[in-house]
Design a protein around this motif. Structure first.
Motif, short mmCIF file in Angstrom:
data_model
loop_
_atom_site.label_atom_id
_atom_site.label_comp_id
_atom_site.label_asym_id
_atom_site.label_seq_id
_atom_site.Cartn_x
_atom_site.Cartn_y
_atom_site.Cartn_z
N LYS A 190 0.76 -1.29 -0.05
CA LYS A 190 -0.04 0.13 -0.03
C LYS A 190 0.85 1.16 -0.02
N GLY A 191 1.94 1.08 0.63
CA GLY A 191 2.95 2.49 0.75
C GLY A 191 3.26 2.61 -0.85
N VAL A 192 3.54 1.72 -1.56
CA VAL A 192 3.85 1.93 -3.05
C VAL A 192 2.75 2.60 -3.97
N VAL A 193 1.53 1.93 -3.58
CA VAL A 193 0.31 2.69 -4.29
C VAL A 193 0.23 4.30 -4.00
N VAL A 194 0.50 4.36 -2.66
CA VAL A 194 0.39 5.88 -2.27
C VAL A 194 1.50 6.68 -2.67
N GLN A 195 2.71 6.10 -2.87
CA GLN A 195 3.77 6.70 -3.48
C GLN A 195 3.69 7.16 -4.89
N GLU A 196 2.97 6.24 -5.46
CA GLU A 196 2.86 6.10 -6.97
C GLU A 196 1.74 7.30 -7.24
N THR A 197 0.77 7.45 -6.47
CA THR A 197 -0.29 8.39 -6.70
C THR A 197 0.27 9.74 -6.42
N VAL A 198 1.17 9.94 -5.20
CA VAL A 198 1.68 11.24 -5.04
C VAL A 198 2.65 11.63 -6.41
N GLU A 199 3.44 10.85 -6.82
CA GLU A 199 4.11 11.10 -7.87
C GLU A 199 3.63 11.35 -9.14
N ASP A 200 2.41 10.96 -9.33
CA ASP A 200 1.54 10.95 -10.56
C ASP A 200 0.92 12.42 -10.37
N ILE A 201 0.44 13.12 -9.28
CA ILE A 201 -0.44 14.09 -9.18
C ILE A 201 0.56 15.27 -8.96
N ASP A 202 1.60 15.31 -8.16
CA ASP A 202 2.45 16.31 -7.66
C ASP A 202 3.53 16.80 -8.56
N LYS A 203 2.89 17.96 -9.21
CA LYS A 203 3.66 18.32 -10.57
C LYS A 203 5.01 18.87 -10.07
N ASN A 204 4.95 19.73 -8.96
CA ASN A 204 5.87 20.57 -8.82
C ASN A 204 7.21 19.98 -7.80
N VAL A 241 -12.85 17.79 3.57
CA VAL A 241 -12.56 16.27 3.70
C VAL A 241 -11.09 15.86 3.60
N ARG A 242 -10.76 15.85 2.30
CA ARG A 242 -9.30 15.20 1.95
C ARG A 242 -8.24 15.85 2.97
N ASP A 243 -8.10 17.10 3.03
CA ASP A 243 -7.21 17.93 3.69
C ASP A 243 -7.57 17.91 5.04
N ALA A 244 -7.25 16.85 5.86
CA ALA A 244 -7.58 16.53 7.37
C ALA A 244 -6.77 17.62 8.31
N ASN A 245 -5.55 17.92 8.09
CA ASN A 245 -4.97 18.89 8.62
C ASN A 245 -5.07 20.22 8.55
N LYS A 246 -5.87 20.57 7.49
CA LYS A 246 -6.07 21.89 6.85
C LYS A 246 -4.75 22.84 6.67
N ASP A 247 -4.00 22.12 6.01
CA ASP A 247 -2.70 22.90 5.87
C ASP A 247 -2.52 23.25 3.95
N GLY A 248 -3.62 22.83 3.64
CA GLY A 248 -3.52 23.24 2.13
C GLY A 248 -3.04 22.19 1.20
N TYR A 249 -2.59 21.02 1.79
CA TYR A 249 -1.89 20.04 1.03
C TYR A 249 -2.61 18.63 1.28
N LEU A 250 -2.34 17.56 0.45
CA LEU A 250 -2.31 16.37 1.05
C LEU A 250 -0.96 15.55 1.04
N ASP A 251 -0.94 15.16 2.42
CA ASP A 251 0.19 14.41 2.51
C ASP A 251 0.32 12.88 2.29
N ALA A 252 1.21 12.20 2.36
CA ALA A 252 1.13 10.62 2.17
C ALA A 252 -0.13 9.93 2.93
N SER A 253 -0.14 10.50 4.29
CA SER A 253 -1.18 9.94 5.05
C SER A 253 -2.56 10.24 4.59
#
Length: 317
Positions: A190-204, A241-253
């Motif tokens: 599952k860590g790989v699934v998350v990592q690949e998702t972030v890499e796909d979307i994280d353009k900067n 909903v997605r940004d649980a900690n309200k910092d403006g970003y989605l982290d791995a968790s």
């Protein structure tokens, strides 16, 4: 045989590729019941594929009405394991789960012979790499248009392969190769699934996903086009909903909570949904007669299209 172009999807996450609703395309519910969104307001293709199996639904739609009825009767006989003439929720749930497992098994079997070149019942990383990328490796990817993309794909495949290879011997057993092809099915992947998702979307490349990247992964506006309502809903969903900690970003968790939504049993939910839609007398059980009455629904529902179901007697329950 050089399989790079045909197997590029192996380097990507198993995702819904249809545009409506686009916000569903990254979410992994273990083995997908369907490639389509579950949207009964517009079509029943999701239900079609859940019941019949993805590949079988494609052929089911080509049958004449009489052939469809005959095939549906055979399917009902197989789902009705206690042969009482009724399909219970438990029987339908088991059937849909069975179709999920069969799809994964058949997908692995389809690719296995392409990679196990020495036919030793295992697939070494070198076998996979040389079969998939061999020609391009010899040329250092010089004859492909986007050299960086292909190099990145190779790096990503190697990382995923090594993660799936639990004993670290550089050779994948059938179970390990299944984890490589279908990482969402294995907790340790599952860590790989998350990592690949972030890499796909994280353009900067900052290792997290901002709102623009999140929306951009789903929606590219046409010139002069007003933003659809579902996109506006997703903007709100990101913040609330997605940004649980309200910092403006989605982290791995936070990405993990999004794309790997836990222990929801979607086969169970689909079984309940199908019974609700086709159980005319509302006794909680389905009969062949009720299913035939809803033939148009069944023909375009997930019941008929998951996992390459064959009616040749070799697909045992």
């Amino acid at each position: 045989m050089m399989l790079l172009k045909s197997l590029v999807p192996l380097c990507l996450l198993a995702a819904v590729v249809f545009a409506v609703p686009a916000q569903e395309k990254r979410v992994h519910h273990q083995a997908d019941l369907s490639d389509h969104a579950h949207d009964d307001a517009h079509n029943y293709q999701y239900d079609h594929e859940a019941f019949l199996g993805k590949e079988e639904a494609k052929t089911f739609d080509q049958l004449t009405p009489e052939e469809s009825k005959e095939k549906l009767a055979k399917i009902v006989d197989r789902i009705d394991t206690d042969t009482d003439g009724y399909i219970s929720h438990a029987e339908l749930h088991y059937w849909i789960k069975h179709r999920q497992r069969r799809y994964i098994e058949e997908n692995v079997n389809k690719h296995w012979k392409d990679y196990d070149k020495n036919q030793d019942g295992k697939i070494a990383w070198e076998e996979y790499k040389n079969t998939t990328y061999g020609y391009y490796l010899d040329e250092e990817f010089d004859d492909v248009e986007d050299k960086a993309t292909y190099k990145s794909m190779l790096t990503r495949d190697e990382r995923r392969f090594k993660t799936a290879d639990r004993d670290g011997d550089g050779i994948a057993t059938r179970e390990e190769f299944t984890a490589f092809l279908h990482p969402e099915e294995f907790d340790y992947m599952k860590g790989v699934v998350v990592q690949e998702t972030v890499e796909d979307i994280d353009k900067n490349g900052d290792g997290k996903i901002n709102l623009d990247e999140y929306i951009g992964d789903m929606y590219s506006p046409e010139a002069g086009e007003s933003e659809p309502e579902w996109v506006q809903t997703e903007r709100k969903h990101f913040s609330e909903v997605r940004d649980a900690n309200k910092d403006g970003y989605l982290d791995a968790s936070e990405v993990a909570h999004w794309v790997l939504p836990g222990e929801v049993d979607h086969a169970d939910n689909e079984a309940k949904h199908l019974i609700h839609e086709t159980d005319t007398d509302k006794d909680g059980l389905l009969t062949l007669s009720e299913l035939l009455d809803k033939m148009d629904y069944i023909r375009i529902s997930t019941i008929t299209d998951y996992g390459g179901m064959r009616m040749d007697g070799h697909d045992e329950l």
